[in-house]
Design a protein around this motif. Structure first.
Motif: not given
Length: 268
Positions: A20-45
């Motif tokens: 589960m990815f949780a963003h910081g102040f002033g941001c939204d979930q798009t901030m994880w676009r460079f990292m979350a996909p790297a784990f999607a083949d092994r985890y339910r993200t």
């Protein structure tokens, strides 16, 4: 309205464990676009927007519920329930969301296998021997400036928070993200964020933690990472050579590699 809709929850990937990815102040979930996909083949993200941020339902932002970070921690657990996350969960939080995740692990330790803290700080204000990076006067001035001119504050502070002088695109992206937020909600959330003190909660979390910190961070200096490592049980400190507060955007490969190495040791 379901919490899935309210918090703009997105579930991708496949795996027995959930990340589960949780963003910081002033941001939204798009901030994880460079990292979350790297784990999607092994985890339910799972990515989502904190209530009051991004594509969440702004009408759901209740000043009493979110007058402390505990309200957001409750949301985390409710989102996991709504997603049917029955297996082990790895919580990856940035900035203020690291403490939201910490509170969730204290509330329901059985649900979490590990927590990853990207640029964490349990307290931003210096206190005796504790060096949080800011005096109380600094924080008061920051909040007063934000109250008087939120868009002006965002335009000046966001580039400094992002750092990475060689990446004007990322500095502009964070500025735009700050400016898109509802000013009244952002000012309230900023007060909750910068005046919070969760140092006493650190020993209460027994879930293994990776403290991922940049070598030069305006918001969370190295002294904070060292403090967390000393007071947070079962913690690992990893410092990335990087300027700024957002290594998941400015140094995603190094960040992902550090997380992989940590999880390889923690989840084996």
């Amino acid at each position: 309205m379901s919490i899935i809709t309210r918090n703009n929850v997105r579930v991708t990937g496949d795996g027995a464990a959930t990340m589960m990815f949780a963003h910081g102040f002033g941001c939204d979930q798009t901030m994880w676009r460079f990292m979350a996909p790297a784990f999607a083949d092994r985890y339910r993200t799972v990515t989502f927007d904190l209530t009051g941020s991004g594509g969440s339902d702004l009408r759901a932002y209740d000043h009493a519920r979110y007058g402390s970070l505990h309200g957001h921690a409750d949301d985390v657990l409710e989102i996991l329930d709504a997603c049917g996350a029955t297996g082990p969960v790895v919580f990856v939080g940035h900035s203020v969301s690291t403490m939201i995740g910490l509170l969730a692990t204290i509330r329901a330790p059985e649900r979490f296998a590990a927590q990853v803290m990207v640029g964490p700080s349990p307290c931003y204000i210096n206190d005796g021997d504790y060096v949080g990076g800011f005096s109380r006067a600094d924080i008061d001035e920051l909040l007063e400036t934000m109250e008087a001119n939120y868009l002006g504050w965002s335009s000046s502070m966001a580039p400094a928070i992002m750092g990475v002088p060689g990446r004007p695109d990322l500095r502009q992206e964070l500025t735009d993200s700050f400016c898109r937020n509802d000013p009244e909600i952002a000012k309230h959330f900023a007060r909750v964020t910068f005046l919070s003190d969760h140092r006493a909660d650190l020993p209460l979390s027994r879930v293994p933690a990776l403290i991922l910190q940049c070598s030069d961070d305006l918001i969370a200096p190295r002294s904070v990472g060292d403090y967390l490592h000393r007071h947070l049980p079962a913690s690992t400190l990893h410092v990335i050579e990087n300027i700024g507060h957002c290594p998941h955007l400015s140094a995603p490969t190094e960040s992902s590699q550090a997380i992989d190495a940590f999880l390889a040791q923690t989840l084996r």
